[in-house]
Design a protein around this motif. Structure first.
Motif: not given
Length: 249
Positions: A142-156
């Protein structure tokens, strides 16, 4: 406080000392009350002034009380400490998930809302993480999905069905119980420009069955209109999510 209709717009550099000017941001505006006992400042973009900073006026700008004659002399330099109330750093974050429960082979999304408590300025940061309720065995998937959202500054945060399926299997193997449900907890932490922190979390139960729950989709128009008393019919169709990628995994 003064009536804004009686304010006189003045250049900020004419009423404030240089140190305060440098923190007001681009496009800041200053206004004196008609009786010159109050000064209002509207911050510009990129302002860096924060509660606790001292603001110093130039000598002769303000009166300590309303002048009684036209030749009254203004007060000397005055110093005040900027404040925004006792709870200036408070921040409230909120978030939601697509469902409270999800089959192992289904996609799940977590959405955060723009928090309250930034006092009109952009947030300093927001960060996603996996909560303590998420089993350690699940985190590697699951962590890769969390990292991707943080890298993009996403709200989802979007968790794919393959990631959730593999994570769920890992959790059940760790528990040595193939029928056990797992918990996926996601945490959102937001920080405002004053250092205030707000945290929200949502948990989703992951069912052991890899079969996805049925999906209902509209089969026709979704916007209907008519006069009062008109009977409407909304047609839907059902389907199940694709699970071949989970079985292949």
């Amino acid at each position: 406080p003064c009536d804004a209709s009686d304010d006189l717009d003045v250049p900020c550099e004419g009423v404030l000392a240089a140190e305060a000017l440098s923190k007001l941001g681009t496009g800041s505006q200053c206004a004196l009350s008609e009786n010159r006992v109050a000064l209002s400042v509207t911050l510009g973009s990129g302002a860096t002034i924060v509660p606790g900073d001292e603001v110093v006026t130039r000598a002769g700008v303000l009166f300590s009380a309303a002048p009684t004659s036209s030749d009254a002399t203004g007060a000397p330099s005055l110093t005040t400490t900027l404040q925004i109330g006792a709870d200036f750093a408070g921040l409230t974050a909120s978030m939601s998930a697509t469902a409270d429960w999800a089959p192992a082979c289904s996609a799940v999304a977590f959405a955060g809302a723009v928090p309250l408590g930034a006092f009109g300025r952009p947030l300093a940061s927001h960060t996603w993480s996996l909560g303590t309720a998420t089993p350690e065995a699940m985190k590697q998937y699951l962590q890769p999905s969390i990292d991707a959202a943080n890298s993009a500054g996403a709200w989802t945060v979007n968790i794919s069905r393959t990631s959730l399926f593999l994570a769920s299997n890992a959790a059940r193997a760790e528990q040595e119980d193939l029928t056990a449900a797992a918990t996926l907890e996601v945490v959102l932490e937001a920080t405002n420009w004053l250092g205030g922190v707000g945290t929200a979390s949502v948990s989703v139960g992951v069912m052991p069955d890899e079969e996805p729950m049925p999906i209902l989709l509209p089969d026709g128009p979704t916007e209907l209109s008519g006069a009062r008393g008109t009977t409407f019919e909304l047609v839907v169709k059902s389907q199940v999510g694709e699970i071949s990628e989970c079985r292949a995994a």
